[in-house]
Scaffold this active site. Structure first.
Site, PDB file in Angstrom:
ATOM      1  N   ASP A  82      35.227  43.255  38.719  1.00  0.00           N
ATOM      2  CA  ASP A  82      33.849  43.655  38.849  1.00  0.00           C
ATOM      3  C   ASP A  82      33.332  44.719  37.860  1.00  0.00           C
ATOM      4  OD1 ASP A  82      34.750  42.227  41.100  1.00  0.00           O
ATOM      5  OD2 ASP A  82      34.254  43.676  42.656  1.00  0.00           O
ATOM      6  N   TRP A 140      38.461  50.330  44.178  1.00  0.00           N
ATOM      7  CA  TRP A 140      37.439  49.226  43.972  1.00  0.00           C
ATOM      8  C   TRP A 140      36.012  49.641  43.675  1.00  0.00           C
ATOM      9  CZ3 TRP A 140      38.844  45.774  49.058  1.00  0.00           C
ATOM     10  CH2 TRP A 140      40.166  45.599  48.944  1.00  0.00           C
ATOM     11  N   ARG A 203      32.975  47.552  52.524  1.00  0.00           N
ATOM     12  CA  ARG A 203      33.445  48.121  51.012  1.00  0.00           C
ATOM     13  C   ARG A 203      32.264  47.655  50.149  1.00  0.00           C
ATOM     14  NH1 ARG A 203      36.730  43.190  51.895  1.00  0.00           N
ATOM     15  NH2 ARG A 203      35.885  41.392  50.795  1.00  0.00           N
TER      16      ARG A 203
END
Length: 552
Positions: A82, A140, A203
């Site tokens: 990502d 993340w 998230r």
């Protein structure tokens, strides 16, 4: 050699001037003799036999693996996925992406840092946020912002990152701060700043400063909805509202931003973006968006429903950002965008001798344009790509069909930009096919079907398709209405990717594709009838190697 070097005499300079003049004359003669695109008959075989490359500049380093992109960002080694939204600080863009130094033997991602002054040439800066360092799991997706007013308590100008961490299957939001301009971050002692309320999918916080309200806003992916939160200090967050969806699977990587329609500052809409699953619509995972209004606490979508930012198979977890150096009107009129050029259906199956996870897309320019009663995002390669452009070479207008094709020599760099206009030949409703070929006869195809009114990409005949899941080989299409019977295609090719922009950016299709090492080529042909190809040109793109600094 320096001009004052005593070994470099006037006599030598005169010889060089004469030699340069002779070479210039020979070059002009050669250009006059050789055509860049040469019509040929189908019996020439499945792959072209090009003469000399269109340009000798920008050749790939000999020690590069054959699939290493020349104009796309990749790590020196290990795994990437990502993208994270860049920010500008002191004239430098700071960009991060998820990175696993332990792939394939270990799990978990960190934030890897790259910088650029032009969004084309990149420099490795190493890991900025370490994984598994604070007891809350790996790192993340999230957002890094410059806290200009010091609202978080770490000083004015500190860089604050809000990220998701997961441990034991529980996702929470944590704060990390940097006092050195975003190069290295520390974990906030009060983490997590948002504890999980008891849900599985919670998230990817996207954070921005709301100047009107004087507070921070967060968009958070919560399974099939996007939750909105506000905060005065990036540490204490209050729920405001949510936006629900259906039929798009588990949402990820949201974004929320204002844009003016056709650059009109009196017509400003808000755009909500999320990574989504388009399987119910015959697509794959990609980037969906809604156009609507934001009142500071709640997003309300227009009746047009969701649209797709890219119709290809490999444009996911995308981010957008504006340039704070522009005036307010220009900031609303256009944004940059970048996406992860991969797909979780086969992410760990793509070739990569020295790194894994594919690459990022080109940086694009995003604009919002009126489309009937609604508005649509348009994507085109960012103007900054022109810094890599060599001499544009025009191709002769040509009528192509199943028997008459146009073979085009491609640059030695393996990176180039092909633009053309396709139109139906008189009395025919044909299909244009642009084949990107490799030396062993494998190829990927970009095309436009005039009968169906769709642009398409496919790689079912490329060098790795036989060993990949079905999702890899499926044809991906997007409806593009011709204008006066014509369709414009802007195609950017690199060693392992093709990015297509059709209809002045109304549609984008992004596709990773892998062929064999060695000589490559390009073939333009027709099928199911004839197609006229006009205003075509090919522009070589110099490679832009990432500056590696030895960081890991």
């Amino acid at each position: 050699m320096p001009a004052d070097d005593t070994r470099f005499t006037t006599h030598h300079r005169r010889l060089l001037v004469i030699a340069a003049a002779v070479l210039a004359v020979l070059a002009v003669a050669l250009v006059a003799v050789l055509a860049v695109g040469v019509p040929s008959q189908r019996d020439a075989g499945p792959s072209p036999s090009p003469t000399e490359p269109s340009t000798g500049e920008g050749e790939r380093p000999a020690d590069w693996s054959p699939h290493r992109p020349g104009i796309h960002l990749t790590p020196g080694e290990n795994w990437m996925n990502d993208p994270q939204k860049p920010f500008l600080l002191d004239g430098v863009w700071h960009y991060y992406y998820l990175y696993n130094a332990d792939y394939p033997d270990g799990n978990g991602t960190a934030w890897y840092h790259a910088t650029s002054t032009d969004l084309v040439h990149w420099k490795d800066e190493g890991v900025a946020i370490e994984k598994y360092a604070n007891g809350l799991g790996d790192i993340w997706t999230g957002t890094a912002v410059v806290d200009e007013h010091g609202t978080a308590g770490f000083g004015a100008g500190a860089v604050i990152a809000l990220v998701t961490q997961q441990v034991d299957g529980v996702q929470r939001q944590s704060l990390f701060f940097s006092r050195d301009g975003g190069y290295r971050f520390e974990s906030y002692d009060g983490n997590p700043v948002m504890d999980n309320p008891g849900v599985a999918d919670w998230r990817d916080p996207r954070v921005f400063w709301d100047e009107t309200a004087g507070r921070w806003v967060m968009a958070l992916a919560e399974h099939d909805r996007i939750g909105f939160y506000t905060s005065p200090d990036l540490r204490e967050w209050t729920y405001a509202s949510d936006f629900s969806t259906s039929g798009l699977g588990v949402l990820e990587c949201p974004d929320l931003f204002p844009m003016s329609v056709d650059g009109n500052p009196d017509d400003v809409r808000w755009v909500l973006v999320a990574g989504a699953n388009g399987a119910a619509e015959g697509m794959t995972t990609g980037t969906a968006y809604w156009v609507g209004q934001w009142d500071g606490e709640r997003f309300t979508a227009d009746e047009t429903g969701h649209q797709w930012l890219d119709h290809g198979p490999d444009y996911y977890a995308s981010v957008t950002w504006d340039d704070p150096r522009l005036d307010a009107g220009d900031r609303l009129a256009s944004r940059y965008g970048i996406g992860w050029m991969n797909n979780w259906a086969y992410a760990d199956r793509l070739p990569g001798e020295d790194w894994h996870g594919g690459s990022d897309s080109l940086v694009r320019t995003i604009s919002l344009r009126a489309n009937g009663a609604g508005a649509t995002l348009h994507s085109t390669p960012a103007q900054e790509l022109d810094a890599l452009a060599g001499e544009r070479q025009a191709l002769a207008d040509q009528r192509v069909d199943a028997d008459t094709v146009l073979d085009v020599d491609v640059p030695a760099s393996g990176a180039y930009r092909l633009t053309l206009t396709a139109s139906e030949a008189a009395g025919d409703t044909g299909e244009l096919r642009v084949k990107v070929l490799t030396g062993d006869g494998t190829f990927a195809t970009v095309g436009y079907d005039f009968a169906a009114g769709v642009a398409f990409v496919t790689r079912d005949a490329d060098g790795v398709a036989d060993g990949m899941p079905e999702a890899y080989s499926e044809v991906r299409t997007a409806r593009v209405a011709p204008t006066d019977g014509r369709v414009d295609l802007d195609i950017v090719v690199d060693a392992a990717s093709i990015e297509v922009f059709a209809g002045d950016g109304a549609v984008a299709l992004t596709m990773a594709t892998y062929g064999s090492a060695g000589e490559r080529g390009l073939r333009i042909e027709g099928a199911d009838g004839a197609v006229s190809v006009t205003d075509a040109s090919i522009t070589p793109l110099r490679i832009a190697p990432v500056e590696r600094t030895g960081h890991r």
